[in-house]
Motif scaffolding. Structure first.
Motif, PDB file in Angstrom:
ATOM      1  N   LYS A  65      17.064  10.949   7.586  1.00  0.00           N
ATOM      2  CA  LYS A  65      16.995  10.402   8.940  1.00  0.00           C
ATOM      3  C   LYS A  65      15.780   9.492   9.015  1.00  0.00           C
ATOM      4  O   LYS A  65      14.674   9.894   8.677  1.00  0.00           O
ATOM      5  CB  LYS A  65      16.878  11.498   9.988  1.00  0.00           C
ATOM      6  N   TRP A  66      16.004   8.272   9.455  1.00  0.00           N
ATOM      7  CA  TRP A  66      14.945   7.274   9.612  1.00  0.00           C
ATOM      8  C   TRP A  66      14.766   6.932  11.081  1.00  0.00           C
ATOM      9  O   TRP A  66      15.751   6.830  11.819  1.00  0.00           O
ATOM     10  CB  TRP A  66      15.314   5.981   8.883  1.00  0.00           C
ATOM     11  N   VAL A  67      13.533   6.703  11.469  1.00  0.00           N
ATOM     12  CA  VAL A  67      13.204   6.080  12.746  1.00  0.00           C
ATOM     13  C   VAL A  67      12.502   4.776  12.390  1.00  0.00           C
ATOM     14  O   VAL A  67      11.465   4.784  11.715  1.00  0.00           O
ATOM     15  CB  VAL A  67      12.300   6.978  13.624  1.00  0.00           C
ATOM     16  N   ILE A  68      13.092   3.662  12.827  1.00  0.00           N
ATOM     17  CA  ILE A  68      12.614   2.330  12.461  1.00  0.00           C
ATOM     18  C   ILE A  68      12.082   1.645  13.716  1.00  0.00           C
ATOM     19  O   ILE A  68      12.794   1.540  14.715  1.00  0.00           O
ATOM     20  CB  ILE A  68      13.754   1.502  11.831  1.00  0.00           C
ATOM     21  N   PHE A  69      10.823   1.214  13.627  1.00  0.00           N
ATOM     22  CA  PHE A  69      10.167   0.545  14.754  1.00  0.00           C
ATOM     23  C   PHE A  69       9.989  -0.923  14.425  1.00  0.00           C
ATOM     24  O   PHE A  69       9.622  -1.277  13.310  1.00  0.00           O
ATOM     25  CB  PHE A  69       8.777   1.145  15.011  1.00  0.00           C
ATOM     26  N   ASP A  70      10.246  -1.777  15.400  1.00  0.00           N
ATOM     27  CA  ASP A  70      10.043  -3.206  15.266  1.00  0.00           C
ATOM     28  C   ASP A  70       8.957  -3.599  16.264  1.00  0.00           C
ATOM     29  O   ASP A  70       8.892  -3.034  17.363  1.00  0.00           O
ATOM     30  CB  ASP A  70      11.360  -3.933  15.585  1.00  0.00           C
ATOM     31  N   SER A  71       8.093  -4.547  15.908  1.00  0.00           N
ATOM     32  CA  SER A  71       6.966  -4.882  16.801  1.00  0.00           C
ATOM     33  C   SER A  71       7.402  -5.563  18.099  1.00  0.00           C
ATOM     34  O   SER A  71       6.592  -5.765  18.993  1.00  0.00           O
ATOM     35  CB  SER A  71       5.923  -5.735  16.066  1.00  0.00           C
ATOM     36  N   MET A  77       0.846  -1.181   0.000  1.00  0.00           N
ATOM     37  CA  MET A  77       0.000   0.000   0.000  1.00  0.00           C
ATOM     38  C   MET A  77       0.893   1.245   0.000  1.00  0.00           C
ATOM     39  O   MET A  77       1.775   1.392   0.836  1.00  0.00           O
ATOM     40  CB  MET A  77      -0.916  -0.011   1.240  1.00  0.00           C
ATOM     41  N   MET A  78       0.650   2.122  -0.953  1.00  0.00           N
ATOM     42  CA  MET A  78       1.466   3.324  -1.072  1.00  0.00           C
ATOM     43  C   MET A  78       0.966   4.408  -0.118  1.00  0.00           C
ATOM     44  O   MET A  78      -0.225   4.572   0.076  1.00  0.00           O
ATOM     45  CB  MET A  78       1.428   3.852  -2.511  1.00  0.00           C
ATOM     46  N   VAL A  79       1.925   5.115   0.492  1.00  0.00           N
ATOM     47  CA  VAL A  79       1.601   6.270   1.327  1.00  0.00           C
ATOM     48  C   VAL A  79       2.327   7.478   0.754  1.00  0.00           C
ATOM     49  O   VAL A  79       3.390   7.348   0.145  1.00  0.00           O
ATOM     50  CB  VAL A  79       1.975   6.058   2.815  1.00  0.00           C
ATOM     51  N   MET A 104       8.414   2.436   9.490  1.00  0.00           N
ATOM     52  CA  MET A 104       9.485   3.414   9.338  1.00  0.00           C
ATOM     53  C   MET A 104       8.864   4.782   9.082  1.00  0.00           C
ATOM     54  O   MET A 104       7.784   4.876   8.514  1.00  0.00           O
ATOM     55  CB  MET A 104      10.388   3.066   8.145  1.00  0.00           C
ATOM     56  N   LYS A 105       9.570   5.805   9.513  1.00  0.00           N
ATOM     57  CA  LYS A 105       9.215   7.174   9.173  1.00  0.00           C
ATOM     58  C   LYS A 105      10.482   8.002   9.287  1.00  0.00           C
ATOM     59  O   LYS A 105      11.509   7.519   9.779  1.00  0.00           O
ATOM     60  CB  LYS A 105       8.119   7.724  10.097  1.00  0.00           C
ATOM     61  N   GLY A 106      10.420   9.241   8.845  1.00  0.00           N
ATOM     62  CA  GLY A 106      11.614  10.060   8.949  1.00  0.00           C
ATOM     63  C   GLY A 106      11.477  11.359   8.198  1.00  0.00           C
ATOM     64  O   GLY A 106      10.372  11.853   7.973  1.00  0.00           O
ATOM     65  N   HIS A 107      12.638  11.877   7.770  1.00  0.00           N
ATOM     66  CA  HIS A 107      12.627  13.097   6.965  1.00  0.00           C
ATOM     67  C   HIS A 107      13.912  13.195   6.142  1.00  0.00           C
ATOM     68  O   HIS A 107      14.921  12.571   6.465  1.00  0.00           O
ATOM     69  CB  HIS A 107      12.435  14.356   7.827  1.00  0.00           C
ATOM     70  N   TYR A 108      13.790  13.952   5.076  1.00  0.00           N
ATOM     71  CA  TYR A 108      14.947  14.319   4.266  1.00  0.00           C
ATOM     72  C   TYR A 108      15.290  15.760   4.573  1.00  0.00           C
ATOM     73  O   TYR A 108      14.403  16.591   4.768  1.00  0.00           O
ATOM     74  CB  TYR A 108      14.641  14.220   2.770  1.00  0.00           C
ATOM     75  N   GLN A 109      16.585  16.065   4.605  1.00  0.00           N
ATOM     76  CA  GLN A 109      17.015  17.459   4.669  1.00  0.00           C
ATOM     77  C   GLN A 109      17.319  17.873   3.228  1.00  0.00           C
ATOM     78  O   GLN A 109      18.138  17.252   2.548  1.00  0.00           O
ATOM     79  CB  GLN A 109      18.259  17.621   5.534  1.00  0.00           C
ATOM     80  N   MET A 110      16.603  18.907   2.782  1.00  0.00           N
ATOM     81  CA  MET A 110      16.756  19.411   1.421  1.00  0.00           C
ATOM     82  C   MET A 110      17.442  20.774   1.450  1.00  0.00           C
ATOM     83  O   MET A 110      17.306  21.527   2.420  1.00  0.00           O
ATOM     84  CB  MET A 110      15.396  19.568   0.746  1.00  0.00           C
ATOM     85  N   LEU A 111      18.144  21.067   0.376  1.00  0.00           N
ATOM     86  CA  LEU A 111      18.766  22.373   0.185  1.00  0.00           C
ATOM     87  C   LEU A 111      18.067  23.048  -0.992  1.00  0.00           C
ATOM     88  O   LEU A 111      18.041  22.497  -2.104  1.00  0.00           O
ATOM     89  CB  LEU A 111      20.252  22.207  -0.128  1.00  0.00           C
ATOM     90  N   ILE A 120       8.956  12.213   5.599  1.00  0.00           N
ATOM     91  CA  ILE A 120       8.725  10.913   4.963  1.00  0.00           C
ATOM     92  C   ILE A 120       7.591  10.289   5.772  1.00  0.00           C
ATOM     93  O   ILE A 120       7.737  10.062   6.976  1.00  0.00           O
ATOM     94  CB  ILE A 120       9.965  10.007   5.024  1.00  0.00           C
ATOM     95  N   PRO A 121       6.435  10.046   5.153  1.00  0.00           N
ATOM     96  CA  PRO A 121       5.295   9.549   5.922  1.00  0.00           C
ATOM     97  C   PRO A 121       5.580   8.174   6.512  1.00  0.00           C
ATOM     98  O   PRO A 121       6.325   7.379   5.927  1.00  0.00           O
ATOM     99  CB  PRO A 121       4.166   9.486   4.890  1.00  0.00           C
ATOM    100  N   GLU A 122       4.997   7.900   7.659  1.00  0.00           N
ATOM    101  CA  GLU A 122       5.174   6.585   8.274  1.00  0.00           C
ATOM    102  C   GLU A 122       4.554   5.522   7.384  1.00  0.00           C
ATOM    103  O   GLU A 122       3.452   5.685   6.863  1.00  0.00           O
ATOM    104  CB  GLU A 122       4.537   6.542   9.660  1.00  0.00           C
ATOM    105  N   PHE A 123       5.300   4.436   7.175  1.00  0.00           N
ATOM    106  CA  PHE A 123       4.774   3.328   6.383  1.00  0.00           C
ATOM    107  C   PHE A 123       5.025   2.018   7.118  1.00  0.00           C
ATOM    108  O   PHE A 123       5.969   1.885   7.884  1.00  0.00           O
ATOM    109  CB  PHE A 123       5.357   3.311   4.965  1.00  0.00           C
ATOM    110  N   GLN A 124       4.122   1.075   6.867  1.00  0.00           N
ATOM    111  CA  GLN A 124       4.149  -0.219   7.546  1.00  0.00           C
ATOM    112  C   GLN A 124       5.018  -1.199   6.780  1.00  0.00           C
ATOM    113  O   GLN A 124       5.045  -1.200   5.550  1.00  0.00           O
ATOM    114  CB  GLN A 124       2.726  -0.781   7.666  1.00  0.00           C
ATOM    115  N   LEU A 125       5.717  -2.045   7.532  1.00  0.00           N
ATOM    116  CA  LEU A 125       6.477  -3.172   6.985  1.00  0.00           C
ATOM    117  C   LEU A 125       5.834  -4.425   7.570  1.00  0.00           C
ATOM    118  O   LEU A 125       5.962  -4.693   8.767  1.00  0.00           O
ATOM    119  CB  LEU A 125       7.943  -3.055   7.384  1.00  0.00           C
ATOM    120  N   ILE A 126       5.108  -5.155   6.722  1.00  0.00           N
ATOM    121  CA  ILE A 126       4.341  -6.313   7.217  1.00  0.00           C
ATOM    122  C   ILE A 126       4.532  -7.481   6.254  1.00  0.00           C
ATOM    123  O   ILE A 126       4.273  -7.352   5.056  1.00  0.00           O
ATOM    124  CB  ILE A 126       2.839  -5.981   7.326  1.00  0.00           C
TER     125      ILE A 126
END
Length: 129
Positions: free
Chosen positions: A52-58, A1-3, A98-105, A117-123
């Motif tokens: 920068k990513w924040v990765i969550f594991d169940s 599923m795309m976010v 996972m979710k996060g952000h890009y730093q752009m110039l 970067i919108p939060e997306f599920q890894l299932i």
């Protein structure tokens, strides 16, 4: 599923797949691929500097990944253009996110800004039954 998410005219779309051939459930190794499209809907050129990513594991663990560029590149994306790449993430369980952000110039005035970067599920698909 795309976010998707749009921040300051920059649209981020994420699609994920479970990589069964690279996973090993007996050893708590679950591999996922994600495809990201970065579309520049703004009227200025940008360069992707960092991510920068924040990765969550169940299982309750969380980790952060921070670094320059993506897949070894710091692409310039002009108005109306897009940039695509594929990367991967391994988890110790079949479900995470996972979710996060890009730093752009902004190239015109060298202003740095963050793009969500919108939060997306890894299932793993078999967990959806």
């Amino acid at each position: 599923m795309m976010v998707t998410a749009i921040t300051q005219g920059i649209k981020i779309s994420v699609d994920t797949t479970y990589e069964e051939g690279y996973s090993d459930s007996a050893n708590e190794h679950f591999m996922f691929a994600y495809r990201i499209e970065i579309q520049n809907l703004a009227d200025f050129s940008i360069r992707l500097m960092r991510r920068k990513w924040v990765i969550f594991d169940s299982n309750g663990t969380q980790r952060e990944v921070d670094g320059e560029g993506v897949v070894g590149e710091q692409p310039i994306i002009n108005p109306g253009e897009s940039y695509n790449y594929v990367s991967g993430c391994n988890l110790k369980t079949e479900i995470g996110s996972m979710k996060g952000h890009y730093q752009m110039l902004r190239l015109s005035d060298e202003t740095l800004f963050n793009v969500d970067i919108p939060e997306f599920q890894l299932i793993a698909p078999y967990k959806l039954n």
